[in-house]
Each structure stands twice: as C-alpha cells, then as structure tokens.
Design a protein around this motif. Sequence first.
Motif, mmCIF file in Angstrom:
data_model
loop_
_atom_site.group_PDB
_atom_site.id
_atom_site.type_symbol
_atom_site.label_atom_id
_atom_site.label_comp_id
_atom_site.label_asym_id
_atom_site.label_seq_id
_atom_site.Cartn_x
_atom_site.Cartn_y
_atom_site.Cartn_z
ATOM 1 N N LEU A 126 83.165 32.105 60.796
ATOM 2 C CA LEU A 126 83.103 32.684 59.455
ATOM 3 C C LEU A 126 84.381 32.494 58.624
ATOM 4 C CD1 LEU A 126 81.198 36.022 60.234
ATOM 5 C CD2 LEU A 126 80.279 33.941 59.184
ATOM 6 N N PRO A 127 85.574 32.527 59.211
ATOM 7 C CA PRO A 127 86.779 32.326 58.384
ATOM 8 C C PRO A 127 86.846 30.954 57.705
ATOM 9 C CG PRO A 127 87.377 33.326 60.474
ATOM 10 C CD PRO A 127 85.931 32.899 60.578
ATOM 11 N N ASN A 128 85.966 30.033 58.106
ATOM 12 C CA ASN A 128 85.944 28.702 57.498
ATOM 13 C C ASN A 128 84.916 28.582 56.372
ATOM 14 O OD1 ASN A 128 87.994 27.778 59.216
ATOM 15 N ND2 ASN A 128 86.526 27.274 60.808
ATOM 16 N N TYR A 129 84.265 29.694 56.032
ATOM 17 C CA TYR A 129 83.290 29.684 54.937
ATOM 18 C C TYR A 129 84.008 29.549 53.594
ATOM 19 C CZ TYR A 129 79.059 31.209 57.490
ATOM 20 O OH TYR A 129 77.957 31.288 58.297
ATOM 21 N N LYS A 130 83.474 28.684 52.736
ATOM 22 C CA LYS A 130 83.967 28.514 51.372
ATOM 23 C C LYS A 130 83.239 29.518 50.458
ATOM 24 C CE LYS A 130 86.373 24.579 51.960
ATOM 25 N NZ LYS A 130 87.807 24.621 51.839
ATOM 26 N N ILE A 131 83.653 29.583 49.206
ATOM 27 C CA ILE A 131 83.105 30.578 48.264
ATOM 28 C C ILE A 131 81.576 30.616 48.240
ATOM 29 C CG2 ILE A 131 82.873 31.144 45.801
ATOM 30 C CD1 ILE A 131 85.853 30.582 45.483
ATOM 31 N N PRO A 132 80.867 29.489 48.039
ATOM 32 C CA PRO A 132 79.395 29.588 47.984
ATOM 33 C C PRO A 132 78.770 30.175 49.249
ATOM 34 C CG PRO A 132 80.128 27.483 47.115
ATOM 35 C CD PRO A 132 81.328 28.124 47.758
ATOM 36 N N ALA A 133 79.331 29.843 50.420
ATOM 37 C CA ALA A 133 78.794 30.364 51.678
ATOM 38 C C ALA A 133 79.054 31.861 51.802
ATOM 39 C CB ALA A 133 79.401 29.618 52.864
ATOM 40 N N VAL A 134 80.235 32.312 51.394
ATOM 41 C CA VAL A 134 80.545 33.747 51.446
ATOM 42 C C VAL A 134 79.617 34.497 50.492
ATOM 43 C CG1 VAL A 134 82.300 35.507 51.011
ATOM 44 C CG2 VAL A 134 82.932 33.377 52.163
ATOM 45 N N CYS A 135 79.431 33.955 49.298
ATOM 46 C CA CYS A 135 78.540 34.605 48.321
ATOM 47 C C CYS A 135 77.120 34.727 48.858
ATOM 48 C CB CYS A 135 78.527 33.818 47.010
ATOM 49 S SG CYS A 135 80.036 33.958 46.048
ATOM 50 N N GLY A 136 76.708 33.746 49.659
ATOM 51 C CA GLY A 136 75.355 33.743 50.200
ATOM 52 C C GLY A 136 75.133 34.655 51.391
ATOM 53 N N MET A 137 76.199 35.234 51.933
ATOM 54 C CA MET A 137 76.046 36.148 53.062
ATOM 55 C C MET A 137 75.279 37.395 52.610
ATOM 56 S SD MET A 137 79.877 35.884 54.714
ATOM 57 C CE MET A 137 79.561 37.113 55.981
ATOM 58 N N ALA A 138 74.377 37.877 53.435
ATOM 59 C CA ALA A 138 73.566 39.049 53.082
ATOM 60 C C ALA A 138 74.428 40.254 52.721
ATOM 61 C CB ALA A 138 72.625 39.390 54.233
ATOM 62 N N GLU A 139 75.556 40.411 53.395
ATOM 63 C CA GLU A 139 76.425 41.568 53.153
ATOM 64 C C GLU A 139 77.260 41.425 51.882
ATOM 65 O OE1 GLU A 139 76.481 39.567 55.775
ATOM 66 O OE2 GLU A 139 76.269 40.704 57.627
ATOM 67 N N VAL A 140 77.238 40.240 51.278
ATOM 68 C CA VAL A 140 77.999 39.984 50.053
ATOM 69 C C VAL A 140 77.028 39.830 48.880
ATOM 70 C CG1 VAL A 140 79.664 38.453 48.900
ATOM 71 C CG2 VAL A 140 79.884 38.945 51.357
ATOM 72 N N SER A 141 76.094 38.917 49.006
ATOM 73 C CA SER A 141 74.992 38.742 48.065
ATOM 74 C C SER A 141 75.427 38.651 46.596
ATOM 75 C CB SER A 141 73.980 39.874 48.262
ATOM 76 O OG SER A 141 72.809 39.592 47.543
ATOM 77 N N VAL A 142 76.201 37.618 46.290
ATOM 78 C CA VAL A 142 76.616 37.350 44.913
ATOM 79 C C VAL A 142 75.994 36.016 44.510
ATOM 80 C CG1 VAL A 142 78.585 36.766 43.429
ATOM 81 C CG2 VAL A 142 78.783 38.621 45.071
ATOM 82 N N PRO A 143 75.202 35.988 43.443
ATOM 83 C CA PRO A 143 74.662 34.700 42.989
ATOM 84 C C PRO A 143 75.821 33.777 42.617
ATOM 85 C CG PRO A 143 73.665 36.539 41.787
ATOM 86 C CD PRO A 143 74.791 37.101 42.599
ATOM 87 N N CYS A 144 75.758 32.542 43.075
ATOM 88 C CA CYS A 144 76.849 31.591 42.854
ATOM 89 C C CYS A 144 76.261 30.250 42.418
ATOM 90 C CB CYS A 144 77.658 31.434 44.144
ATOM 91 S SG CYS A 144 79.105 30.381 43.985
ATOM 92 N N ILE A 145 76.698 29.782 41.246
ATOM 93 C CA ILE A 145 76.219 28.504 40.720
ATOM 94 C C ILE A 145 77.412 27.640 40.315
ATOM 95 C CG2 ILE A 145 74.012 29.459 39.925
ATOM 96 C CD1 ILE A 145 75.216 29.433 37.049
ATOM 97 N N SER A 146 77.157 26.356 40.168
ATOM 98 C CA SER A 146 78.194 25.426 39.723
ATOM 99 C C SER A 146 78.219 25.394 38.195
ATOM 100 C CB SER A 146 77.907 24.022 40.254
ATOM 101 O OG SER A 146 76.756 23.484 39.607
ATOM 102 N N PHE A 147 79.245 24.769 37.645
ATOM 103 C CA PHE A 147 79.353 24.641 36.191
ATOM 104 C C PHE A 147 78.156 23.880 35.629
ATOM 105 C CE2 PHE A 147 80.714 22.499 32.307
ATOM 106 C CZ PHE A 147 81.077 23.596 31.551
ATOM 107 N N ILE A 148 77.744 22.804 36.285
ATOM 108 C CA ILE A 148 76.599 22.022 35.814
ATOM 109 C C ILE A 148 75.336 22.872 35.823
ATOM 110 C CG2 ILE A 148 75.099 20.048 36.357
ATOM 111 C CD1 ILE A 148 77.793 19.286 35.070
ATOM 112 N N GLU A 149 75.129 23.671 36.860
ATOM 113 C CA GLU A 149 73.967 24.565 36.899
ATOM 114 C C GLU A 149 74.040 25.578 35.758
ATOM 115 O OE1 GLU A 149 72.838 24.900 41.600
ATOM 116 O OE2 GLU A 149 74.823 25.637 41.003
ATOM 117 N N PHE A 150 75.232 26.085 35.483
ATOM 118 C CA PHE A 150 75.461 27.023 34.382
ATOM 119 C C PHE A 150 75.042 26.394 33.058
ATOM 120 C CE2 PHE A 150 78.832 28.223 31.211
ATOM 121 C CZ PHE A 150 78.412 29.519 30.948
ATOM 122 N N ILE A 151 75.453 25.160 32.807
ATOM 123 C CA ILE A 151 75.134 24.458 31.562
ATOM 124 C C ILE A 151 73.638 24.157 31.484
ATOM 125 C CG2 ILE A 151 75.472 22.273 30.296
ATOM 126 C CD1 ILE A 151 77.786 24.265 30.077
#
Length: 159
Positions: A126-151
Amino acid sequence: MQVFDASSMIYAWDNYPIRQFPGLWEWMATQAEERLLVMPRVAFEEVAHKAPDCGKWLKNNDLKLIEISNAILQDALRIKHLLGIVGDQYRSGVGENDLLIIATARQHNAELVSDERKQTALPKELPNYKIPAVCGMAEVSVPCISFIEFIKRADVVFG
C-alpha cells in the motif's frame, strides 16, 4: 467543485499554453472565480515553485486556496495509517503533500483532478500507491479524474 492537484495544473499549463489556448484559460479563470476550481495551498505552492508563471496566473485570477485545517490534517493522518506509512518512511507512492491534497478533496466532498499516473496493476504494498489508487480505496473514496477527463466532461468548446 474540483480540487486541483499540482500535477494537473502544471500539465495544463505545459500542454495548453495560454497564448495558443486563450479560450481554455478564460474558462479556467471563470471556474476559479466561481469557486468551482480550487487548490489546497500546498498544491499551489508546488505549482508556484515548479511553474512560476502559472502560479502568477492563478494568483492574478483569484484562485481560492484551501488552508490545511485540523480536520484535513487528521484525515491525512488516517489515510497515512491506512497505507501503513510509518513516520517519514514514504516509498514510491504518495507523499505527505499528496495525502493533504486527497484529504482536502475528501473533507470538501469534492472531486480531485490529478494527473499523477494511474497504476494499471496496483502494487502489492500500500505505501507504493499513487494518488489515483489511494483515492480509489474504499476507506478513502474520493473521485479522481485527469485534466483531460475534466475538460471532456465540461463539454465546453473553446474557440
């Protein structure tokens, strides 16, 4: 509201120069003015350090900076413990500022815009998880998109 990570703002600044994409940056300024686009102060400071012209542009366009509150700090510590990070023993995954940025988005029930690479195969540790993977953890659950997805999702035509 979208909380921007430094990686996305720098990506946008580097890949969509204001001189060539003025409509995009006018729209981004409007998003900032309407407080639909915000940044944690730690992310802004990173942008201002790595891309000073972008930092000036953000400041001149009244970007709302979110200060790290006690609630954000406590949530960042909670996530740090979930990842099994002890002390300052960060590995190849998220760093301290990343945890604060994720916690900021979480505390504001906001989507995080980050261009940190998605890990197609999650690391075993787990300490090797990058931002999108951490956001996707059930205990964190933060929607995470890229700039292109945002646009793309904004469905705005920049002419």
